[in-house]
Enzyme design. Sequence first.
Site, PDB file in Angstrom:
ATOM      1  N   SER A 124       0.859  -1.177   0.000  1.00  0.00           N
ATOM      2  CA  SER A 124       0.000   0.000   0.000  1.00  0.00           C
ATOM      3  C   SER A 124       0.896   1.227   0.000  1.00  0.00           C
ATOM      4  CB  SER A 124      -0.909  -0.011   1.234  1.00  0.00           C
ATOM      5  OG  SER A 124      -1.732   1.137   1.264  1.00  0.00           O
ATOM      6  N   ARG A 191      -7.704   4.026   2.746  1.00  0.00           N
ATOM      7  CA  ARG A 191      -8.722   2.970   2.717  1.00  0.00           C
ATOM      8  C   ARG A 191      -8.068   1.591   2.730  1.00  0.00           C
ATOM      9  NH1 ARG A 191     -12.647   5.385  -2.068  1.00  0.00           N
ATOM     10  NH2 ARG A 191     -13.412   7.208  -0.929  1.00  0.00           N
ATOM     11  N   GLU A 192      -6.981   1.462   1.978  1.00  0.00           N
ATOM     12  CA  GLU A 192      -6.255   0.186   1.981  1.00  0.00           C
ATOM     13  C   GLU A 192      -5.753  -0.121   3.388  1.00  0.00           C
ATOM     14  OE1 GLU A 192      -4.514   0.494  -2.592  1.00  0.00           O
ATOM     15  OE2 GLU A 192      -3.175   0.714  -0.889  1.00  0.00           O
ATOM     16  N   LEU A 193      -5.258   0.906   4.055  1.00  0.00           N
ATOM     17  CA  LEU A 193      -4.758   0.720   5.418  1.00  0.00           C
ATOM     18  C   LEU A 193      -5.885   0.297   6.349  1.00  0.00           C
ATOM     19  CD1 LEU A 193      -2.520   0.889   7.522  1.00  0.00           C
ATOM     20  CD2 LEU A 193      -2.999   3.347   7.747  1.00  0.00           C
TER      21      LEU A 193
END
Length: 250
Positions: A124, A191-193
């Site tokens: 990410s 958002r990935e996190l």
Amino acid sequence: MSKEKQAQSKAHKAQQAISSAKSLSTQKSKMSELERATRDGAAIGKKRADIAKKIADKAKQLSSYQAKQFKADEQAVKKVAQEQKRLSDERTKHEAFIKQSLSSMRTTASATMEAEEEYDFFISHASEDKEAFVQDLVAALRDLGAKIFYDAYTLKVGDSLRRKIDQGLANSKFGIVVLSEHFFSKQWPARELDGLTAMEIGGQTRILPIWHKVSYDEVRRFSPSLADKVALNTSLKSVEEIAKELHSLI
């Protein structure tokens, strides 16, 4: 001899007897016999006619019944043929539906197999950090044999970005998060996190933070929980050293 012929014979004999009778009493007696024989003959004739009529009526009824039955049989045969055609059409449609379903299942299975491809690391990062650090890190990890979910390699034209990233998150052993000033300002990496954090809580993956030109205070302001994690730092280690440490985890 039939009763009708017997009556006719009696009437004939009585008629002859009347003609040859010599006395009035004999004539009267024979006249009575003639009348009885005539009545009996008429009654028998009427009865025979009634029976003949009944037979004719029954024959007519039988003929009518046979005609109706023939028509009913024709209709039954027609219905059977129509039902057979309906069943044949349904079977054809059902076979076509099954073939279509099997084709769809094969396509879904193929997509599922592709979706369930496993990765060692999901990276990410902010797009601005690709050239400065991320591309070199990915190359170093791939040289060591690691399987990486990296958008430049994994995503194809026409893929759904969100779905592919969700698949990558779900099927990666570790989530590498390149924390930088660019990362902190981006919504998509955040958002990935969030997804990685949720999966880490569920025990499905582990977050491996890399600090790229940021300080502890900057990381803490962005995410106190990330600031407390042991992290690799691009200011302290080379790309090759970071790649080796990451690879040692798999």
